[in-house]
Write an enzyme that holds these catalytic residues in place. Structure first.
Site, mmCIF file in Angstrom:
data_model
loop_
_atom_site.group_PDB
_atom_site.id
_atom_site.type_symbol
_atom_site.label_atom_id
_atom_site.label_comp_id
_atom_site.label_asym_id
_atom_site.label_seq_id
_atom_site.Cartn_x
_atom_site.Cartn_y
_atom_site.Cartn_z
ATOM 1 N N ALA A 312 15.010 -49.611 -29.833
ATOM 2 C CA ALA A 312 14.016 -48.576 -29.547
ATOM 3 C C ALA A 312 13.382 -48.614 -28.160
ATOM 4 O O ALA A 312 12.974 -47.577 -27.648
ATOM 5 C CB ALA A 312 12.912 -48.638 -30.598
ATOM 6 N N ALA A 313 13.231 -49.789 -27.547
ATOM 7 C CA ALA A 313 12.442 -49.874 -26.313
ATOM 8 C C ALA A 313 13.061 -49.024 -25.204
ATOM 9 O O ALA A 313 14.289 -48.897 -25.131
ATOM 10 C CB ALA A 313 12.340 -51.331 -25.861
ATOM 11 N N GLY A 315 10.708 -46.849 -26.047
ATOM 12 C CA GLY A 315 10.036 -46.063 -27.077
ATOM 13 C C GLY A 315 10.001 -44.561 -26.866
ATOM 14 O O GLY A 315 9.341 -43.854 -27.632
ATOM 15 N N GLY A 316 10.688 -44.052 -25.870
ATOM 16 C CA GLY A 316 10.651 -42.615 -25.617
ATOM 17 C C GLY A 316 11.223 -41.788 -26.754
ATOM 18 O O GLY A 316 10.610 -40.816 -27.209
ATOM 19 N N ASP A 335 13.436 -53.642 -31.476
ATOM 20 C CA ASP A 335 14.130 -53.993 -30.237
ATOM 21 C C ASP A 335 14.318 -55.502 -30.196
ATOM 22 O O ASP A 335 13.482 -56.260 -30.692
ATOM 23 C CB ASP A 335 13.366 -53.530 -29.000
ATOM 24 C CG ASP A 335 14.271 -53.486 -27.772
ATOM 25 O OD1 ASP A 335 14.973 -52.464 -27.594
ATOM 26 O OD2 ASP A 335 14.298 -54.461 -27.010
ATOM 27 N N ASP A 362 17.050 -58.840 -33.631
ATOM 28 C CA ASP A 362 18.397 -58.409 -33.283
ATOM 29 C C ASP A 362 18.818 -57.297 -34.239
ATOM 30 O O ASP A 362 18.738 -57.444 -35.456
ATOM 31 C CB ASP A 362 19.357 -59.601 -33.401
ATOM 32 C CG ASP A 362 20.713 -59.328 -32.779
ATOM 33 O OD1 ASP A 362 21.157 -58.164 -32.780
ATOM 34 O OD2 ASP A 362 21.344 -60.295 -32.300
ATOM 35 N N CYS A 434 24.277 -43.240 -23.404
ATOM 36 C CA CYS A 434 24.119 -42.539 -22.128
ATOM 37 C C CYS A 434 25.325 -42.840 -21.250
ATOM 38 O O CYS A 434 25.198 -43.182 -20.078
ATOM 39 C CB CYS A 434 22.816 -42.916 -21.438
ATOM 40 S SG CYS A 434 22.641 -44.657 -21.025
#
Length: 500
Positions: A312-313, A315-316, A335, A362, A434
């Site tokens: 998640a980090a 967190g956006g 995370d 993890d 990405c």
């Protein structure tokens, strides 16, 4: 290529969604061609005290640290900018020189190689960096006179080295100016080599993209990767609407337009640093790339649901899902890095979101911490090669290898296998990256579906706001290339669990 930058972009999987904390931040300014050589303050007044260093000296030091010490370019640049007493214009110039030089690295070396007698690789790192930023200014920044570039370079060479080095720098740059017409890429080179040099990408990467996407698309990818990244913000719909916020921004003189990709997105064409505005401080928006905004839209969480964000980090995307749920429900934001948990909590606090439970661990072990079939929605925003965010993190071009892609693909496959049992039948699992690498994207999903008959592609909910943006749909997912909407390259697959 001789003398390659070997630095690294910071963050998990080299991803950049455009948030202002954590892994994001490698943004080159749109105003890089303004010169920025003077020492005027933001209000136009002269500075009373001369900066301790110049923009060019700072850029040379950053690039040398990246090449010699493996420093992260964005972290090293931010550290030195905080230490230096530079005007906003000079800080912008230093930023442009660092990221622009890294982005155009092998093209700069290609030009320099003909004029440096002993070869670029034989130079001291700081001399190599000095020549690179000088040639970058001469070729790519149209408002800095060539004589000023040479003068600044020679003076800097004298300060950092000795008379012999400054003489060499002077000779190389003046010879390049005299033979300026010869500073071009031959049209007779093989296609992949021409694209590699013209758009400054590693040859192996260009050849790979040509094989995957064809010559025209591969060149368009490389061209788009060298464009300055757009500034886009995501409206916090628990506090305001896009229309209302756009009007407020326009009333202050900002030039904004609605995103064509996301119904929550706003493109900011002009308006200053969005992270310094009261709208940002008060949680009315987050800074995020348009492509990244589509991830939470694909998850489509509903009020009251139990949601898992595996990686998640900062967190956006977690926050965007919470906003989609109107802060009603429960999101486990996991995370692997303990220090990044606070980034998630800080995001949630700024945006006024209370349904996010940030945890550390993890992602491969999530099955040991939560019961099977316990989540309505799962987001696996997987660690990846980051080949979709090169325009934000140009370092990625020079640090990645085919072996890296293979290694990260193995991790992605294992993560998918481990989190799949945690989804309830009828629930939605979104896999996103990405990158534009098929082995990490559509081929990864195809392999997963082949091994997991209990899963199938879900009905697509990833769509653009405008029919003018054409997105490639493959294996239940959408592949966004950097040139498609002038946003980050992303892959988003939406899968449903049809059986136990």
């Amino acid at each position: 290529m001789s003398g390659n930058i070997q630095g690294r972009s910071s963050g998990k999987g080299h991803r950049a969604a455009g948030d202002t904390s954590g892994r994001e931040g490698n943004r080159r300014p749109n105003s890089g061609k303004s010169g920025g050589a003077g020492h005027a303050s933001a209000n136009g007044a002269s500075r009373s005290q001369k900066p301790k260093t110049s923009a060019r000296a700072l850029a040379v030091k950053v690039l040398s640290a990246v090449e010699q010490d493996g420093a992260y370019s964005n972290l090293e640049l931010n550290r030195r900018l905080k230490e230096a007493d530079l005007s906003p214009a000079d800080a912008g110039l230093a930023t442009e020189l660092v990221y622009g030089t890294i982005a155009r690295l092998n093209t700069l070396d290609y030009y320099l190689e003909r004029f440096v007698a002993k070869g670029v690789s034989k130079l001291q790192p700081w001399v190599r960096s000095l020549l690179r930023i000088s040639v970058y200014q001469m070729i790519y920044l149209d408002r800095i006179p060539e004589h000023a570039v040479v003068s600044e370079a020679v003076n800097l060479a004298k300060k950092l080295g000795h008379q012999g080095i400054s003489g060499m720098v002077n000779g190389v740059l003046r010879n390049m100016i005299r033979q300026r017409d010869e500073l071009r890429i031959s049209e007779h080179l093989p296609v992949a080599e021409r694209i590699s040099l013209e758009h400054s990408h590693p040859l192996w990467m260009v050849e790979r993209w040509i094989a995957q996407y064809g010559e025209e698309a591969a060149e368009a990818i490389c061209r788009a990767n060298n464009e300055p990244p757009a500034v886009s913000v995501r409206v916090n719909t628990t506090m305001t609407t896009r229309e209302k916020l756009m009007q407020e921004m326009a009333d202050t003189g900002a030039i904004v337009e609605a995103s064509k990709l996301s119904s929550d997105g706003i493109l900011v064409r002009s308006g200053g640093n969005m992270a310094l505005t009261s709208w940002y401080r008060n949680g009315l928006f987050s800074i995020q790339d348009e492509s990244s905004m589509l991830v939470a839209e694909a998850v489509a969480p509903e009020e009251g649901q139990n949601v898992l964000d595996c990686c998640a980090a900062p967190g956006g995307k977690t926050a965007h899902m919470a906003e989609k749920m109107q802060d009603r429900g429960h999101i486990v934001a996991n995370d692997v890095h303990a220090h990044k948990r606070q980034l998630i909590l800080d995001q949630a606090d700024r945006l006024g979101l209370s349904c996010i439970d940030a945890v550390t661990g993890d992602a491969l072990d999530l099955g040991e911490r939560y019961p099977m079939s316990s989540f309505d929605r799962i987001l696996l925003d997987a660690p990846c090669s980051g080949l979709g965010v090169i325009r934000r993190k140009p370092d990625v071009k020079w640090t990645k290898s085919v072996e890296d892609i293979e290694d990260i693909s193995n991790l992605q496959r294992e993560l998918l296998d481990r989190v799949a049992p945690l989804l309830k039948p009828g629930g939605i699992l979104v896999y996103s990256t990405c990158t534009i690498e098929p082995s990490e994207n559509e081929l990864m999903v195809a392999d997963f579906l082949n091994r997991h008959p209990e899963y199938s592609p879900a009905e697509a909910s990833v769509c653009s706001e405008s029919e003018t943006v054409n997105l490639k749909v493959v294996n239940g997912g959408v592949q966004i290339l950097p040139q498609d909407a002038h946003s980050d390259g992303f892959f988003i697959a939406r899968l449903t669990r049809t059986a136990e």
